[in-house]
Design a protein around this motif. Structure first.
Motif, PDB file in Angstrom:
ATOM      1  N   ALA A  44       0.833  -1.209   0.000  1.00  6.16           N
ATOM      2  CA  ALA A  44       0.000   0.000   0.000  1.00  6.16           C
ATOM      3  C   ALA A  44       0.865   1.256   0.000  1.00  6.16           C
ATOM      4  CB  ALA A  44      -0.925  -0.004   1.216  1.00  6.16           C
ATOM      5  N   ARG A  45       1.969   1.204   0.718  1.00  7.77           N
ATOM      6  CA  ARG A  45       2.876   2.362   0.781  1.00  7.77           C
ATOM      7  C   ARG A  45       3.528   2.615  -0.577  1.00  7.77           C
ATOM      8  NH1 ARG A  45       3.868   7.220   2.526  1.00  7.77           N
ATOM      9  NH2 ARG A  45       6.022   7.573   3.139  1.00  7.77           N
ATOM     10  N   ILE A  46       3.953   1.551  -1.251  1.00  6.81           N
ATOM     11  CA  ILE A  46       4.543   1.695  -2.579  1.00  6.81           C
ATOM     12  C   ILE A  46       3.520   2.302  -3.529  1.00  6.81           C
ATOM     13  CG2 ILE A  46       5.396   0.421  -4.602  1.00  6.81           C
ATOM     14  CD1 ILE A  46       6.743  -1.517  -2.542  1.00  6.81           C
ATOM     15  N   LYS A  47       2.307   1.800  -3.473  1.00  5.27           N
ATOM     16  CA  LYS A  47       1.234   2.314  -4.334  1.00  5.27           C
ATOM     17  C   LYS A  47       0.985   3.796  -4.068  1.00  5.27           C
ATOM     18  CE  LYS A  47      -3.400   0.993  -5.814  1.00  5.27           C
ATOM     19  NZ  LYS A  47      -4.462  -0.013  -5.589  1.00  5.27           N
ATOM     20  N   GLN A  48       0.919   4.159  -2.797  1.00  2.76           N
ATOM     21  CA  GLN A  48       0.701   5.557  -2.414  1.00  2.76           C
ATOM     22  C   GLN A  48       1.818   6.458  -2.948  1.00  2.76           C
ATOM     23  OE1 GLN A  48       1.234   6.259   1.758  1.00  2.76           O
ATOM     24  NE2 GLN A  48       0.489   8.362   1.659  1.00  2.76           N
ATOM     25  N   LEU A  49       3.066   6.065  -2.719  1.00  2.00           N
ATOM     26  CA  LEU A  49       4.201   6.875  -3.164  1.00  2.00           C
ATOM     27  C   LEU A  49       4.271   6.949  -4.686  1.00  2.00           C
ATOM     28  CD1 LEU A  49       6.781   5.541  -0.576  1.00  2.00           C
ATOM     29  CD2 LEU A  49       5.870   7.876  -0.666  1.00  2.00           C
ATOM     30  N   ARG A  50       3.976   5.854  -5.350  1.00  2.75           N
ATOM     31  CA  ARG A  50       3.985   5.820  -6.811  1.00  2.75           C
ATOM     32  C   ARG A  50       2.959   6.791  -7.368  1.00  2.75           C
ATOM     33  NH1 ARG A  50       0.701   3.525 -10.168  1.00  2.75           N
ATOM     34  NH2 ARG A  50      -0.251   2.089  -8.677  1.00  2.75           N
ATOM     35  N   THR A  55      14.683  -5.828  -4.183  1.00  2.00           N
ATOM     36  CA  THR A  55      13.574  -5.257  -4.956  1.00  2.00           C
ATOM     37  C   THR A  55      13.053  -3.992  -4.279  1.00  2.00           C
ATOM     38  OG1 THR A  55      12.957  -7.404  -5.868  1.00  2.00           O
ATOM     39  CG2 THR A  55      11.265  -5.692  -5.881  1.00  2.00           C
ATOM     40  N   LEU A  56      12.916  -4.015  -2.959  1.00  2.00           N
ATOM     41  CA  LEU A  56      12.492  -2.812  -2.242  1.00  2.00           C
ATOM     42  C   LEU A  56      13.496  -1.683  -2.446  1.00  2.00           C
ATOM     43  CD1 LEU A  56      11.175  -4.332   1.105  1.00  2.00           C
ATOM     44  CD2 LEU A  56       9.837  -3.471  -0.837  1.00  2.00           C
ATOM     45  N   TYR A  57      14.775  -2.022  -2.434  1.00  2.00           N
ATOM     46  CA  TYR A  57      15.835  -1.038  -2.671  1.00  2.00           C
ATOM     47  C   TYR A  57      15.703  -0.423  -4.065  1.00  2.00           C
ATOM     48  CZ  TYR A  57      20.592   0.609  -3.648  1.00  2.00           C
ATOM     49  OH  TYR A  57      21.677   1.361  -4.024  1.00  2.00           O
ATOM     50  N   THR A  58      15.471  -1.254  -5.085  1.00  2.00           N
ATOM     51  CA  THR A  58      15.350  -0.732  -6.453  1.00  2.00           C
ATOM     52  C   THR A  58      14.074   0.094  -6.615  1.00  2.00           C
ATOM     53  OG1 THR A  58      14.326  -2.763  -7.307  1.00  2.00           O
ATOM     54  CG2 THR A  58      16.720  -2.586  -7.495  1.00  2.00           C
ATOM     55  N   ASP A  83      12.886   7.626  -6.158  1.00  2.00           N
ATOM     56  CA  ASP A  83      13.778   8.691  -5.690  1.00  2.00           C
ATOM     57  C   ASP A  83      13.512   9.045  -4.224  1.00  2.00           C
ATOM     58  OD1 ASP A  83      15.929  10.465  -6.084  1.00  2.00           O
ATOM     59  OD2 ASP A  83      14.569  12.131  -6.511  1.00  2.00           O
ATOM     60  N   ILE A  84      13.437   7.984  -3.413  1.00  2.00           N
ATOM     61  CA  ILE A  84      13.248   8.152  -1.979  1.00  2.00           C
ATOM     62  C   ILE A  84      14.242   7.262  -1.242  1.00  2.00           C
ATOM     63  CG2 ILE A  84      10.778   8.720  -2.147  1.00  2.00           C
ATOM     64  CD1 ILE A  84      10.235   5.776  -1.246  1.00  2.00           C
ATOM     65  N   GLU A  85      14.415   7.525   0.048  1.00  2.00           N
ATOM     66  CA  GLU A  85      15.240   6.650   0.872  1.00  2.00           C
ATOM     67  C   GLU A  85      14.454   5.373   1.162  1.00  2.00           C
ATOM     68  OE1 GLU A  85      16.938   8.385   4.396  1.00  2.00           O
ATOM     69  OE2 GLU A  85      16.994  10.365   3.448  1.00  2.00           O
ATOM     70  N   LEU A  86      15.152   4.267   1.241  1.00  2.00           N
ATOM     71  CA  LEU A  86      14.533   2.972   1.494  1.00  2.00           C
ATOM     72  C   LEU A  86      13.646   3.002   2.722  1.00  2.00           C
ATOM     73  CD1 LEU A  86      14.213  -0.032   0.796  1.00  2.00           C
ATOM     74  CD2 LEU A  86      16.313  -0.458   2.077  1.00  2.00           C
ATOM     75  N   LYS A  87      14.096   3.661   3.772  1.00  2.00           N
ATOM     76  CA  LYS A  87      13.332   3.680   5.019  1.00  2.00           C
ATOM     77  C   LYS A  87      11.963   4.343   4.864  1.00  2.00           C
ATOM     78  CE  LYS A  87      15.431   7.874   6.874  1.00  2.00           C
ATOM     79  NZ  LYS A  87      16.183   8.440   7.981  1.00  2.00           N
ATOM     80  N   LYS A  88      11.790   5.172   3.838  1.00  2.00           N
ATOM     81  CA  LYS A  88      10.504   5.830   3.614  1.00  2.00           C
ATOM     82  C   LYS A  88       9.414   4.832   3.217  1.00  2.00           C
ATOM     83  CE  LYS A  88       8.762  10.131   2.238  1.00  2.00           C
ATOM     84  NZ  LYS A  88       8.824  11.409   1.741  1.00  2.00           N
ATOM     85  N   LEU A  89       9.811   3.689   2.670  1.00  2.00           N
ATOM     86  CA  LEU A  89       8.825   2.650   2.331  1.00  2.00           C
ATOM     87  C   LEU A  89       8.180   2.079   3.585  1.00  2.00           C
ATOM     88  CD1 LEU A  89      10.582   0.591  -0.498  1.00  2.00           C
ATOM     89  CD2 LEU A  89       8.824   2.333  -0.734  1.00  2.00           C
TER      90      LEU A  89
END
Length: 72
Positions: free
Chosen positions: A13-19, A54-57, A63-69
């Protein structure tokens, strides 16, 4: 403590939101991190758990820091 399924759901859900905030389609995000659209869709809909790389990529593609996920 979250179960594996709960964590997968929150990350998807977080990836979807940020995307969506970035105005990027699933297909475009997939291209940016060398995955296909279907793989991004599976992650966002918590059908598969993304591995650490994959989360890193994905974070790099957004264009965010990994921890933001994990800000949920």
């Amino acid at each position: 403590m979250l179960s594996k399924q709960e964590l997968s759901k929150k990350i998807g859900a977080r990836i979807k939101q940020l995307r969506k905030e970035k105005g990027i389609s699933q297909a475009e995000l997939g291209r940016l991190c060398n995955k296909d659209k279907q793989h991004i869709e599976l992650i966002e809909n918590h059908k598969v758990s993304a591995n650490t790389y994959t989360l890193y990529t994905i974070a790099n593609a957004l264009d965010i820091e990994l921890k933001k996920l994990f800000d949920f």
